[in-house]
Design a protein around this motif. Structure first.
Motif, PDB file in Angstrom:
ATOM      1  N   PHE A 293       4.029   9.094   0.955  1.00 23.94           N
ATOM      2  CA  PHE A 293       2.958   8.380   1.650  1.00 23.94           C
ATOM      3  C   PHE A 293       2.636   9.073   2.962  1.00 23.94           C
ATOM      4  O   PHE A 293       3.480   9.642   3.627  1.00 23.94           O
ATOM      5  N   GLY A 294       1.351   9.040   3.291  1.00 21.91           N
ATOM      6  CA  GLY A 294       0.839   9.810   4.409  1.00 21.91           C
ATOM      7  C   GLY A 294       0.966   9.116   5.746  1.00 21.91           C
ATOM      8  O   GLY A 294       1.366   7.949   5.843  1.00 21.91           O
ATOM      9  N   GLU A 295       0.568   9.836   6.775  1.00 19.05           N
ATOM     10  CA  GLU A 295       0.665   9.327   8.151  1.00 19.05           C
ATOM     11  C   GLU A 295      -0.170   8.067   8.328  1.00 19.05           C
ATOM     12  O   GLU A 295       0.248   7.133   9.013  1.00 19.05           O
ATOM     13  N   GLU A 296      -1.331   8.016   7.705  1.00 17.23           N
ATOM     14  CA  GLU A 296      -2.201   6.851   7.847  1.00 17.23           C
ATOM     15  C   GLU A 296      -1.546   5.604   7.259  1.00 17.23           C
ATOM     16  O   GLU A 296      -1.576   4.517   7.856  1.00 17.23           O
ATOM     17  N   GLN A 297      -0.941   5.758   6.078  1.00 20.60           N
ATOM     18  CA  GLN A 297      -0.235   4.631   5.470  1.00 20.60           C
ATOM     19  C   GLN A 297       0.949   4.206   6.331  1.00 20.60           C
ATOM     20  O   GLN A 297       1.204   3.010   6.520  1.00 20.60           O
TER      21      GLN A 297
ATOM     22  N   GLY B 156       0.757  -1.235   0.000  1.00 15.81           N
ATOM     23  CA  GLY B 156       0.000   0.000   0.000  1.00 15.81           C
ATOM     24  C   GLY B 156       0.786   1.282   0.000  1.00 15.81           C
ATOM     25  O   GLY B 156       0.214   2.360   0.183  1.00 15.81           O
ATOM     26  N   LEU B 157       2.110   1.226  -0.210  1.00 12.51           N
ATOM     27  CA  LEU B 157       2.915   2.444  -0.268  1.00 12.51           C
ATOM     28  C   LEU B 157       3.101   2.875  -1.720  1.00 12.51           C
ATOM     29  O   LEU B 157       3.065   2.045  -2.629  1.00 12.51           O
ATOM     30  N   PRO B 158       3.305   4.163  -1.959  1.00 15.58           N
ATOM     31  CA  PRO B 158       3.516   4.626  -3.339  1.00 15.58           C
ATOM     32  C   PRO B 158       4.832   4.094  -3.911  1.00 15.58           C
ATOM     33  O   PRO B 158       5.728   3.682  -3.171  1.00 15.58           O
TER      34      PRO B 158
ATOM     35  N   SER C 160       9.427   8.622   0.426  1.00 16.58           N
ATOM     36  CA  SER C 160       9.097   9.992   0.814  1.00 16.58           C
ATOM     37  C   SER C 160       7.908  10.013   1.760  1.00 16.58           C
ATOM     38  O   SER C 160       6.903   9.328   1.541  1.00 16.58           O
ATOM     39  N   LEU C 161       8.022  10.812   2.823  1.00 17.09           N
ATOM     40  CA  LEU C 161       6.959  10.957   3.820  1.00 17.09           C
ATOM     41  C   LEU C 161       6.248  12.291   3.625  1.00 17.09           C
ATOM     42  O   LEU C 161       6.879  13.349   3.635  1.00 17.09           O
ATOM     43  N   ALA C 162       4.928  12.247   3.491  1.00 18.32           N
ATOM     44  CA  ALA C 162       4.167  13.484   3.345  1.00 18.32           C
ATOM     45  C   ALA C 162       4.235  14.311   4.627  1.00 18.32           C
ATOM     46  O   ALA C 162       4.321  15.541   4.584  1.00 18.32           O
ATOM     47  N   THR C 163       4.191  13.628   5.765  1.00 19.18           N
ATOM     48  CA  THR C 163       4.291  14.284   7.070  1.00 19.18           C
ATOM     49  C   THR C 163       5.542  13.763   7.767  1.00 19.18           C
ATOM     50  O   THR C 163       5.625  12.561   8.039  1.00 19.18           O
TER      51      THR C 163
ATOM     52  N   GLU D  55       1.395   4.542   9.596  1.00 22.05           N
ATOM     53  CA  GLU D  55       0.979   3.874  10.828  1.00 22.05           C
ATOM     54  C   GLU D  55       0.422   2.487  10.549  1.00 22.05           C
ATOM     55  O   GLU D  55       0.647   1.552  11.334  1.00 22.05           O
ATOM     56  N   ARG D  56      -0.303   2.325   9.438  1.00 27.25           N
ATOM     57  CA  ARG D  56      -0.855   1.007   9.129  1.00 27.25           C
ATOM     58  C   ARG D  56       0.247  -0.016   8.919  1.00 27.25           C
ATOM     59  O   ARG D  56       0.217  -1.119   9.474  1.00 27.25           O
ATOM     60  N   VAL D  57       1.242   0.343   8.115  1.00 26.30           N
ATOM     61  CA  VAL D  57       2.344  -0.580   7.850  1.00 26.30           C
ATOM     62  C   VAL D  57       3.179  -0.781   9.109  1.00 26.30           C
ATOM     63  O   VAL D  57       3.584  -1.903   9.430  1.00 26.30           O
ATOM     64  N   PHE D  58       3.438   0.295   9.849  1.00 28.26           N
ATOM     65  CA  PHE D  58       4.233   0.198  11.080  1.00 28.26           C
ATOM     66  C   PHE D  58       3.592  -0.790  12.048  1.00 28.26           C
ATOM     67  O   PHE D  58       4.270  -1.646  12.621  1.00 28.26           O
ATOM     68  N   ASP D  59       2.284  -0.675  12.242  1.00 24.52           N
ATOM     69  CA  ASP D  59       1.595  -1.568  13.174  1.00 24.52           C
ATOM     70  C   ASP D  59       1.551  -2.997  12.662  1.00 24.52           C
ATOM     71  O   ASP D  59       1.717  -3.948  13.422  1.00 24.52           O
TER      72      ASP D  59
END
Length: 258
Positions: free
Chosen positions: A182-186, A77-79, A96-99, A188-192
């Motif tokens: 990729f955004g914070e939601e992406q 799910g990452l770009p 690249s991190l959006a946030t 955190e989802r992958v991190f978890d």
């Protein structure tokens, strides 16, 4: 040059990165300026994954490994990441991190990706904070050029991952302008999803989307989802559509990859 610097700032550079007039000599090969992708505030803006050629081994195993990992990142799910050559003997993937996130958390994210999908790759304990040679630039040892590349051309550099000539800045910008952070939601989802067994998940709500296991990813990427080899004509046509005249002299001596 302004377009290239704008793309680098959009994707990879922290807010306190060197200004354009300082970056330009580095990108033109006039000096070598290692740059951290983490700002002085301790927040990481991007991450880089190295794929180095193993000592004593020939061939393109490190390139094929990069392709597997690049496809894997998109499967979870990452770009699509950027791909570069080092000017020496390595390929790199750029995320690249959006946030921006705290560097320690970005380091943990990178290590979780490594442990799950590319365990053979060595990562320094300060990989997220350490200064990197941001392409395009000259390699200090070989004198060849590090550069972002079209993924379909990657195998051409398996024996020597560098350019003899400076890459056109507009061409470099063209390889980056279609990429997304990729955004914070992406994140955190992958991190978890990749948390070690027994570790509690991050409390923030995340998208209800599973992250495939490494074995399933490996099977899914055999067909080469994104990084299938493109022909030289495909790449030239893509750049011509952007009014960019490419120079590919460095691959003409390797007709087996045309």
């Amino acid at each position: 040059m302004q377009k290239l610097i704008a793309e680098l700032m959009r994707l990879y550079l922290p807010a306190d990165a060197p200004p354009p007039d300082v970056l330009a000599p580095h990108l033109l090969g006039q000096q070598n300026l290692p740059i951290s992708l983490t700002g002085d505030d301790g927040l990481a803006r991007a991450m880089m994954i190295p794929f180095r050629k193993a000592k004593g081994l020939e061939g393109d195993a490190h390139w094929l490994r990069l392709c597997e990992v690049a496809n894997t990142l998109q499967e979870i799910g990452l770009p699509a990441p950027a791909v570069s050559i080092s000017g020496g003997d390595a390929y790199y993937l750029w995320l690249s991190l959006a946030t921006p996130v705290p560097a320690d958390r970005a380091q943990a994210f990178l290590e979780r990706l490594r442990d799950a999908y590319f365990p053979e790759v060595e990562l320094a304990p300060d990989a997220v904070r350490a200064p990197v040679a941001l392409p395009p630039c000259r390699h200090p040892r070989t004198g060849k050029w590090a550069a972002f590349i079209h993924p379909g051309m990657g195998a051409s550099f398996a024996d020597e991952a560098g350019l003899d000539m400076a890459p056109p800045p507009l061409g470099q910008a063209a390889f980056l302008e279609g990429l997304e952070s990729f955004g914070e939601e992406q994140f955190e989802r992958v991190f978890d999803a990749l948390a070690p067994a027994g570790e509690p998940a991050h409390p923030k709500p995340v998208v209800a989307q599973s992250v495939p296991a490494p074995r399933a990813i490996h099977a899914a990427t055999q067909a080469g989802l994104l990084l299938k080899d493109a022909t030289l004509e495909d790449i030239v046509r893509h750049l011509h559509a952007m009014n960019i005249e490419p120079t590919f002299r460095h691959v003409l001596k390797r007709p087996e990859y045309d």
